[in-house]
Structures are given as structure tokens and as C-alpha cells.
Enzyme design. Structure first.
Site, PDB file in Angstrom:
ATOM      1  N   ASP A 265       0.843  -1.181   0.000  1.00 41.70           N
ATOM      2  CA  ASP A 265       0.000   0.000   0.000  1.00 41.70           C
ATOM      3  C   ASP A 265       0.891   1.249   0.000  1.00 41.70           C
ATOM      4  O   ASP A 265       1.900   1.294   0.718  1.00 41.70           O
ATOM      5  CB  ASP A 265      -0.862  -0.043   1.270  1.00 41.70           C
TER       6      ASP A 265
ATOM      7  N   GLU B  86       1.468   0.163  -4.938  1.00 40.30           N
ATOM      8  CA  GLU B  86       0.975   1.429  -5.453  1.00 40.30           C
ATOM      9  C   GLU B  86       2.169   2.373  -5.575  1.00 40.30           C
ATOM     10  O   GLU B  86       2.734   2.780  -4.560  1.00 40.30           O
ATOM     11  CB  GLU B  86      -0.044   2.033  -4.483  1.00 40.30           C
TER      12      GLU B  86
END
Ligand code: CA
Length: 672
Positions: free
Chosen positions: A354, A383
Site C-alpha cells: 500500500d 501502489e
């Protein structure tokens, strides 16, 4: 917690295509101080049991005193013993007792600057009681399911061979139509033979039928928001609010008060998936913690694990109130050792980071390298953006734009995502598959996996302006995920007045582009049966009525499911869609010159990547008018046409003028 998860999602959305501005000033004094602290990353941190007893070792270099509190129960009791720890080497405090304290619970309490801080289970609790407040001492050997020592996930040579299915435990099993007994639990993914009243397979059997290679489970470490003491309340949360990084989440177990249950049940889930040939990717959120001053990081070594602004306040690249400092040795080691632990103890097959760009590229490279040593099939993606500015210099961030500095890591392609279906942040905006011109070049960036290609003009890219990927193995292609409107809802909002059949057709075209593109395809759970989330774009704490998959849709949308299944089969059968080098992509993919808007036509040539097909011709028509494609004469097999797809072929064609119906893909293949 609510606020933080909300803000991460919104902030995430807001930043997912832009490189943040330059780094701002960091607090130099604090920075220099932390850099001088000794680091210690021994695997004996914080509690181990051996024949000689139970040993505690807490890293807290600036503490003036440290103690261990021992408990008989996981809550509602006072400590039966308090042990003073002694300062040892490398900032570690130690104390041992000669007994094996299995069944007991513990916390640490340190004194810093004359203040006794609150109790904490530490940062390395591997088991815990209800709500994770007290760490637990359990015998891990007793948590292994039968056959665990032989258990392993699917072997894959390259990440591009994976087909990733992102899911949340509750989404997947809560609805009564799932026929699953252990709804919302790890154990849901161990139940075989479940089906709807129409006879359609659900649960793990559904995954096998669909053909995905890996499930990507939303955060399953112990997170903060759901009250494990009140499971009857049926609270829902995505779990982007980390509490204990190395312990499974209690609400997904059948008994959060029994520390062994969550460990054993998560292993049983992984074993069942592995037995079904499916790997398990874990979503990890090391970039921030749910709390600031009272996080487990802050209660063991205040300040150290976080970045700060010049004024000493927490910097906030996560949009959640803080950001961790992976450039500091102890934090970098923590991340590396934590994922290694999950890979070793739980046989995890992959990790999704993340807000990965909050971490430095060096730490991410260590993560990928160390995991490959444990199991060469493990892959890592994340990400490639932050949710706000950070003191970490841009060139050090694990950004999408820096992925070439991280050979073993893949990043999500917001390029293909937004170009195919329309911009994520504007519900009404359409994309290539829904008839909006101007996205063609960006879709082509997606097709070549963001690698350099002589026929792709990156200056016309909507999001990225250069070929950021050094190889297609560095890109994850998708059109929807848990964040933002899922594809079904996006189509409903951007195609007002359309019929469901028209929207399903658009979804097929969108996913056909994703699954035939170079890179690794990624699917959000339930899209294969055209489920929706009732238009809720940020359902992180929405009730099951929004998030749970209604499995009766598999009957209603049987043709949609069959299309997705054939699409996955096509990709898995043909290595041409799974090239691993930029050179191969540049050599084997040839785009046709097309002047009509919303049409892309290209070939994959030369028996690419060892494919049995000499040439594959793909024509995507995202417009609302038929397009007449000029196909070279030859013995073609028709794989996809007019909203239908059969991996082994449904018809033959001699080439020539072939009509590509509106909102559909034409795929032809020939072997000579
Ligand atoms: Ca929890």
C-alpha cells in the site's frame, strides 16, 4: 480510525496519477539523532521460547527503563508478574524466565524522558488476544495444519504468468447465497462443494472454475477498527489501519480470544488455496499506523519509526496522520523481516504494498531480493504513489516513475485503468471502452506494459509521459480494484440511459484489453459475475449490504462469467500475452495505422514468447459504430467477436474485410 481510512482512500485517489512536488524540509536535528541510534534486527526480537525458558528482548535505545508485564488472560485482568528488563547491546533490553510461558500474555512498558509510557504488545507480536492489546505466547508448532511442512503455493516463473483476484474476506462469503458456513472468516476459503440454490459454484470452487492463479486478500494482519470483542455487531472494514503487523486479524478467526485460532485458521485457509493450486498475496500497509503517539512503534521507541516535518510534527504522506521512515535502518529491517516472516511462517506467495512510494527504493529492493531467496515464485507489487508530500526525496521514493530502479517490483498502471474506463475521480467520465476518443495512445501504453515501443508516443499519454517500465513484469494492469467506483458502478454512472446488456458488453471489452495486454492482469472480486457496490465508491466501512457479493448473480449473468473464464483461459494458454522483456514487446507487437477514433488494431507476431500461434490480431472497437477491419488473407481462428470469446476458437475466417461490432473486441489467431 474512520477518518484515517477515509482520507487514505480519498487522498490515494487524488494522487494516483501525479508525482508529488519536491520533498519539503525535514527536522534535521531529529533526523541526525535517529541516524545515530544503534539498530538490531535479530530474529529473537521481542519474545522467544526455547528449552531454557521464555526470553524477552525489546529494542528501545532511548528508554531509561523497560519492563515486561505478564498476564493469565488476554484482557480484564491485572499482571500476575512484572519483570524489569536490563539494558543490553544495540539498544535492546532483555529479561528471561526459566519457564516456557505458553498460554500466557505479555506487554512491554518503557520509561522515556521520565515518563512511563502506556503498555504495548510491542511491534513483533506474532500472536495476540482480543483486539491485539496483549501479545500471546503460543507454541507455533501446534498451529500447523496437517501436511503443512509439505505445503507450497503454485510455482510461477514470472509475475506475468499470474492472474490476480483481489478480495475481502467478508465480500466473498457473507451473503447467504454463498452457502459458506464460516462467513467472513479465514475458514470460508477452506470450504469445498459450496454452491448457490441455482447450483452455481461459490467459494474456493468458484475460484478454481474461474481460473485465477492468485487471490490477493485485503489486509489480514491485525488491524484496529473492528471490535473483536463484539463480532455480533458485524462491523466491516477494509483494514488499512494497522495495529499488529505480524499477527493475523482476530475478527477473521472463529475465536479472537484464543490466540492460536487466528494463526491456525489463516494457515488452513492458505493450505486449502494452495491445495487448489491458488497462491495467496497479502496486502501490507507498512507506510503508516492507525495511531500516532500511542501506536506500538511510538510506545516502544517514540519518534524513531516516523518522519517529521521541520517543526517536529508528524509528516503525512499517507493522508492518515503519519508516515513511517523506511530509510532508517530499524524500520527498513522491520519491513524486510516482517514480510520474510509471513513468507516463512504462513507460506505467503506475494505482497502488495500500500502507498509503496512512501518507502524508499532501497528497502523495496531488499524486500524483493530477500523474498526470492525464500521462494523464487514470490512476487511483489505496489501502489507507485503517495497520498501526500513526504520529506523523502522524490528520487528515493518507490514511485511508479522510479520502478526502473526496482527490477523485481511491479506497480499498478493507472494509465490503462483511467484510459480504458474513464477517470477514476470523475464518475461521469468515459474512457476508450465507453466511447470517449482521445485515450487511444494511453491504452497503447497499457498494451505494451509501459515499456518503450517505437509505435507508442508517450508524449500523448494522459498520465505518464515516458516509458517507465523496463519490462512488462513491472506493471499490473487493471480497470478496477477495491478503491473508487468498481467497474460495474463506473459503467452505470458514466453510461446513463444504457441497458445492463450494454454495460456488460463494455465491461467485456474493458477486461479484454486488460487481459490481453502485456503485464500482469488484476481483477476485483465479483466483477466476473457483474456484481456492484450500489454506487458506493469508498466502501471501506460500508455494511455487508453494500460490500458482500450476491452469488445468485452468477446465474443471472452466466454469460458474463463464461466470457471472463474464457478470457482468463486464453491468457493462460498463450504465452504471447505474457512476454517478459521490453525487447520482445517492441519486436513482436505491431500496431496498425488506424484513423478512426476509439479503435485500436494490433498484431502479436513471431510466435511471441514461444506461442503456438504465429500471429494474433486484436482489434478493439470502443466506438458506437461498426468498424471494418482489413485482415490479411489467411487461415484464421476466430477467438473473440461481437461480445463473445472462446479461448480455443469459435469459428474460422479467411481474412479480408471483417466487421468489428461497436463496443467489442475482435481477436483472430493463425498458426502459419
Ligand atoms: Ca484487530
Amino acid at each position: 480510525m474512520t477518518k484515517t481510512t477515509l482520507s487514505v482512500t480519498l487522498a490515494l485517489a487524488a494522487i494516483s496519477m501525479a508525482v508529488p512536488a519536491g520533498a519539503y524540509a525535514q527536522n534535521r536535528t531529529m533526523e541526525e539523532q535517529y541516524a545515530s541510534w544503534p539498530a538490531y534486527s535479530g530474529t529473537d526480537l521481542e519474545m522467544t521460547v526455547d528449552a531454557s525458558g521464555t526470553h524477552f528482548a525489546l529494542w528501545s535505545p532511548k528508554a531509561e527503563a523497560a519492563e515486561v508485564l505478564l498476564y493469565n488472560t488476554d484482557r480484564n485482568s491485572t499482571a500476575y508478574s512484572t519483570l524489569a528488563m536490563k539494558r543490553s547491546d544495540n539498544g535492546v533490553w532483555r529479561v528471561s524466565v526459566p519457564e516456557q510461558l505458553y498460554g500466557k500474555f505479555y506487554t512491554f512498558r518503557v520509561t522515556v524522558d521520565g515518563h512511563k509510557l502506556d503498555e504495548t504488545p510491542g511491534v513483533w507480536a506474532k500472536a495476540a488476544g482480543t483486539n491485539g492489546k496483549r501479545a500471546a505466547i503460543i507454541d507455533f508448532a501446534t498451529t500447523d495444519p496437517e501436511g503443512w511442512s509439505e505445503d507450497k503455493g503454485p510455482e510461477i516463473k514470472n509475475i506475468t504468468d499470474a492472474v490476480i483476484y483481489e478480495m475481502h474476506h467478508r465480500d466473498f462469503s457473507m451473503d447467504p447465497s454463498s452457502d459458506i458456513v464460516h462467513k467472513g472468516k479465514f475458514l470460508a476459503l477452506t470450504e469445498m462443494g459450496t454452491h448457490t440454490t441455482f447450483g452455481d459454484k461459490t467459494g474456493i470452487d468458484h475460484l478454481k472454475e474461474l481460473g485465477v492463479t492468485h487471490v490477493h486478500i485485503l489486509p489480514s494482519y491485525d488491524y484496529n477498527s473492528v471490535d473483536e470483542a463484539n463480532l455480533a455487531a458485524n462491523q466491516y472494514n477494509w483494514g488499512y489501519d494497522p495495529y499488529n503487523y505480524n499477527t493475523p486479524e482476530g475478527s477473521y478467526s472463529t475465536d479472537p480470544a484464543n490466540p492460536s485460532a487466528r494463526v491456525r485458521e489463516m494457515k488452513e485457509m492458505i493450505k486449502a488455496l494452495h491445495d487448489a493450486g491458488i497462491g495467496v498475496v497479502m496486502d501490507v500497509v507498512y507506510n503508516h499506523t492507525a495511531n500516532n503517539d500511542d501506536s506500538n512503534f511510538s510506545l516502544t521507541a517514540p519518534g524513531y519509526y516516523y518522519r517529521h516535518r521541520a517543526d517536529g510534527s508528524y509528516s503525512d504522506a499517507s493522508g492518515c496522520g503519519n508516515e513511517t521512515a523506511s530509510e532508517r535502518q530499524q524500520m527498513s529491517d522491520f519491513i524486510v523481516n516482517s514480510v520474510k516472516y509471513w513468507a516463512d511462517e504462513y507460506h505467503i506467495d506475494g505482497f502488495r504494498f500500500d502507498l509503496m512510494a512512501i518507502h524508499d527504493t532501497e528497502t523495496m529492493n531488499r524486500v524483493a531480493e530477500e523474498l526470492k531467496k525464500i521462494n523464487p515464485s514470490i512476487f511483489v507489487y505496489g501502489e507507485g504513489w503517495t497520498a501526500g508530500d513526504s520529506p523523502l526525496p522524490v528520487e528515493k521514493r518507490a514511485l511508479k516513475e522510479n520502478v526502473n530502479k526496482m527490477k523485481g517490483i511491479a506497480v499498478f498502471s493507472d494509465d490503462i485503468r483511467d484510459a480504458v474506463k474513464g477517470h477514476y475521480s470523475n464518475a461521469a467520465d468515459r474512457g476508450f471502452a465507453t466511447g470517449k476518443p482521445g485515450n487511444e495512445e494511453t491504452v497503447k501504453i497499457g498494451i505494451v506494459g509501459a515499456t518503450a515501443h517505437p509505435q507508442v508516443d508517450y508524449s500523448k499519454g494522459n498520465n505518464s509521459k515516458f516509458a517507465y517500465a523496463g519490462a512488462p513484469t513491472q506493471v499490473i494492469n487493471y480497470v478496477s480494484c477495491h478503491d473508487d467506483l468498481m467497474l460495474t458502478d463506473k459503467l452505470a454512472k458514466s453510461m446513463p440511459g444504457s441497458t445492463e446488456a450494454e454495460r456488460q458488453r463494455a465491461a467485456r471489452l474493458a477486461q479484454t484489453i486488460v487481459f490481453t495486454s502485456q503485464g500482469t492482469p488484476f481483477l476485483w472480486s465479483g466483477e466476473e459475475i457483474f456484481r456492484d457496490k450500489k454506487g458506493v465508491h469508498n466502501s471501506y466501512k460500508s455494511p455487508d449490504s453494500i460490500n458482500a457479493i450476491d452469488w445468485t448473480l452468477k446465474h443471472k449473468n452466466a454469460e458474463q462469467f463464461n466470457y471472463y473464464r474464457e478470457l482468463i483461459k486464453l491468457r493462460k494458454t498463450h504465452p504471447a500475452f505474457r512476454m517478459t522483456s521490453a525487447e520482445d514487446v517492441a519486436r513482436n507487437i505491431v500496431f496498425d495505422k488506424i484513423t478512426s477514433p476509439n479503435v485500436i488494431s494490433y498484431s502479436i507476431k513471431n510466435n511471441a514468447n514461444g506461442d503456438s500461434w504465429k500471429e494474433i490480431k486484436l482489434v478493439f472497437n470502443g466506438s458506437d459504430a461498426p468498424f471494418v477491419a482489413k485482415i490479411p488473407k489467411g487461415d484464421w481462428t476466430v477467438v473473440a467477436r461481437d461480445g463473445q470469446l472462446v479461448a480455443e476458437g469459435m469459428d474460422t475466417s479467411r481474412g479480408g474485410s471483417v466487421v468489428v461490432a461497436p463496443t467489442s473486441a475482435l481477436i483472430l489467431a493463425r498458426s502459419k
